[in-house]
Design a protein around this motif. Sequence first.
Motif, PDB file in Angstrom:
ATOM      1  N   TYR A   8       0.829  -1.208   0.000  1.00 54.33           N
ATOM      2  CA  TYR A   8       0.000   0.000   0.000  1.00 54.33           C
ATOM      3  C   TYR A   8       0.863   1.258   0.000  1.00 54.33           C
ATOM      4  N   GLY A   9       2.174   1.075  -0.006  1.00 50.63           N
ATOM      5  CA  GLY A   9       3.086   2.214   0.029  1.00 50.63           C
ATOM      6  C   GLY A   9       3.769   2.324   1.377  1.00 50.63           C
ATOM      7  N   ASN A  10       4.771   3.200   1.453  1.00 47.57           N
ATOM      8  CA  ASN A  10       5.515   3.403   2.697  1.00 47.57           C
ATOM      9  C   ASN A  10       4.721   4.332   3.611  1.00 47.57           C
ATOM     10  N   LYS A  11       3.891   3.746   4.434  1.00 51.00           N
ATOM     11  CA  LYS A  11       2.984   4.518   5.278  1.00 51.00           C
ATOM     12  C   LYS A  11       3.259   4.256   6.755  1.00 51.00           C
ATOM     13  N   GLY A  12       3.171   5.318   7.551  1.00 55.17           N
ATOM     14  CA  GLY A  12       3.311   5.188   8.987  1.00 55.17           C
ATOM     15  C   GLY A  12       2.051   4.596   9.598  1.00 55.17           C
ATOM     16  N   ASN A  13       2.139   4.219  10.863  1.00 52.23           N
ATOM     17  CA  ASN A  13       0.997   3.599  11.537  1.00 52.23           C
ATOM     18  C   ASN A  13      -0.191   4.538  11.670  1.00 52.23           C
ATOM     19  N   GLU A  14       0.067   5.835  11.730  1.00 54.99           N
ATOM     20  CA  GLU A  14      -1.043   6.787  11.816  1.00 54.99           C
ATOM     21  C   GLU A  14      -1.944   6.675  10.592  1.00 54.99           C
ATOM     22  N   GLU A  15      -1.340   6.637   9.423  1.00 52.94           N
ATOM     23  CA  GLU A  15      -2.101   6.531   8.178  1.00 52.94           C
ATOM     24  C   GLU A  15      -2.683   5.140   7.995  1.00 52.94           C
ATOM     25  N   LEU A  16      -1.910   4.114   8.327  1.00 54.73           N
ATOM     26  CA  LEU A  16      -2.403   2.738   8.186  1.00 54.73           C
ATOM     27  C   LEU A  16      -3.632   2.495   9.058  1.00 54.73           C
ATOM     28  N   LEU A  17      -3.585   2.975  10.294  1.00 53.18           N
ATOM     29  CA  LEU A  17      -4.702   2.746  11.206  1.00 53.18           C
ATOM     30  C   LEU A  17      -5.920   3.567  10.804  1.00 53.18           C
ATOM     31  N   TYR A  18      -5.696   4.796  10.369  1.00 54.66           N
ATOM     32  CA  TYR A  18      -6.799   5.688  10.016  1.00 54.66           C
ATOM     33  C   TYR A  18      -7.528   5.232   8.755  1.00 54.66           C
ATOM     34  N   LEU A  19      -6.772   4.753   7.768  1.00 52.99           N
ATOM     35  CA  LEU A  19      -7.382   4.382   6.488  1.00 52.99           C
ATOM     36  C   LEU A  19      -7.713   2.899   6.374  1.00 52.99           C
ATOM     37  N   TYR A  20      -6.795   2.050   6.849  1.00 52.81           N
ATOM     38  CA  TYR A  20      -6.918   0.619   6.577  1.00 52.81           C
ATOM     39  C   TYR A  20      -7.263  -0.225   7.793  1.00 52.81           C
ATOM     40  N   GLY A  21      -7.084   0.326   8.986  1.00 54.32           N
ATOM     41  CA  GLY A  21      -7.487  -0.402  10.178  1.00 54.32           C
ATOM     42  C   GLY A  21      -6.479  -1.391  10.710  1.00 54.32           C
TER      43      GLY A  21
END
Length: 549
Positions: free
Chosen positions: A295-308
């Motif tokens: 899904y790309g190089n994403k931090g946990n903030e973005e991963l949790l907010y968008l993908y859960g």
Amino acid sequence: MANPEAKLETFLHWLQANRVELRGCKIKYCDSRKGFGIFSDKDVSDGILLVVPLELAITPMRVLQDPFLGPECRALFEEGDVDDRFLLMLFLTVERLRKGSLWKPYLDMLPTTFGNTLWFSEEELRELRGTNLYRATELQKKSLLNLYETKVKDLANKLLNLDGDSEIEVCFEDFLWANSVFWSRALNIPMPRSYVFPEMQDVLQSCTPEVDEKGRKVTKSDDLTKEMTHSTVHGDTVWVEGLVPGIDFCNHDLKSIATWEVDGIGLTTGVPVSMYLLSAAQSPLQIDREISISYGNKGNEELLYLYGFVIDGNTDDYLMVHYPAEAINTIPFSESKGQLLEVQKTEMRCLLPKTLLDNGFFPLSTKNSGEKENNQSNQVCNYSWSGQRKIPSYVNKLVFPEKFMATLRTIAMQEDELFKVSSMLEELIGPEGERQLSDTDVQSAIWEVCGDSGALQVLVDLLHVKLMDLEEDSGTVESDFELLKKALIIDSQEDSRQTGNDLEETKMMSRNKWSAIVYRRGQKQLTRLFLNEAEHALQLSMNEETSVP
């Protein structure tokens, strides 16, 4: 999930009927947490695992072409107060509730709940207090509820009534579900321009229309995406957001073994205007291995907010630091400083990726630090007008973005410093105002007069406050480590059936709560690390700075 095998069988028949080709893979149920995934089934010489015609994709064009939702959605577009993302969410909301939906086999396969923070219980959400996600979740949920009440509710119920589903009542959770489906599964699809914007309308009109199960004609439209706010045109490609049934069942992994591509003319797959899943493995895939994409190089903030979900020890984590815009009005000489900030086009917030620390005073590693150091040194060297302010010895170790530092220098200026900067800039403009100030002019003057100590002190204060907010309700990072060490994650009721001895050594918690703690622990760790960097830089700056005549 109730009867996943039966739903999967129906879905596979639906894919086949819509000309989807599973060439080297299969879809199967993973578990209650991951849902369905894609797995290797057989070796394919060209590496093409799955091919999906893009006419099956759920895109804004598809919604506007729909004989059922299209007219109402076109009317909304003419009013100018909705965008294409809203169209997709409205479509998903309604189609999920329609008994006769053509998309039912696909929609039945999707999760019924999600792990993103919008689905957190009050207890789970409390674990996020002090983080950016806590406030962001509250604001987003309030915004979605307002959108549901003002636009979605009445329109969705009207459409359901027109379709004969009058006994079905849409609720906010239906729209929340659609929002989560979109953000967790939508792709930015590079579609051929000729497909999105057909040049000859008469060609389209001569095409044989598709007919749905109720005998309604479904034809392609012409320039429907010209008004769409999130579609981007680049040459012969139009990037359109949408869902691609089949490919969207690929789960995430940092070490992905597949990518997706679009075949515009069918040269690669034999299927024109299609998306295909391509193996990125160097050797044939092991049979029954899960096929993942990144899904790309994403931090946990973005991963949790968008993908859960979160990644424990995420190397792509980041910290967001901001100076509150409303606080500008409370600082001395706010009007003058505000004008200087505007000229510099400064940023009131910055993202601090974990990788920045590799080049700092206390590096986590020394990977690729040299190139960045040289670039940053050159940038600061160009700031001095007279050369009277020496380049700090620590400049190559300062990890904080220069644009944000420029903001903080301006905010931290004292009265005498502001006067000196104004005098320098007036001299540069000239008595007749013959020169226009640039952002670099202002930044250079402020740096030469002020140096870094004031900005670094403001930064230290911001990071101290952030750390206090993070620790206020949940304690230190060490306490989070202890909680995670004893955690027994519960994904379903079956997982909670443990023996008494097991429960004495562990503490049961939901997957959502575990994710929240992993995320907030990472934020505390990064805040401490960047605070150490800022404090050390401040001490060096105060030791080195000399007055500028």
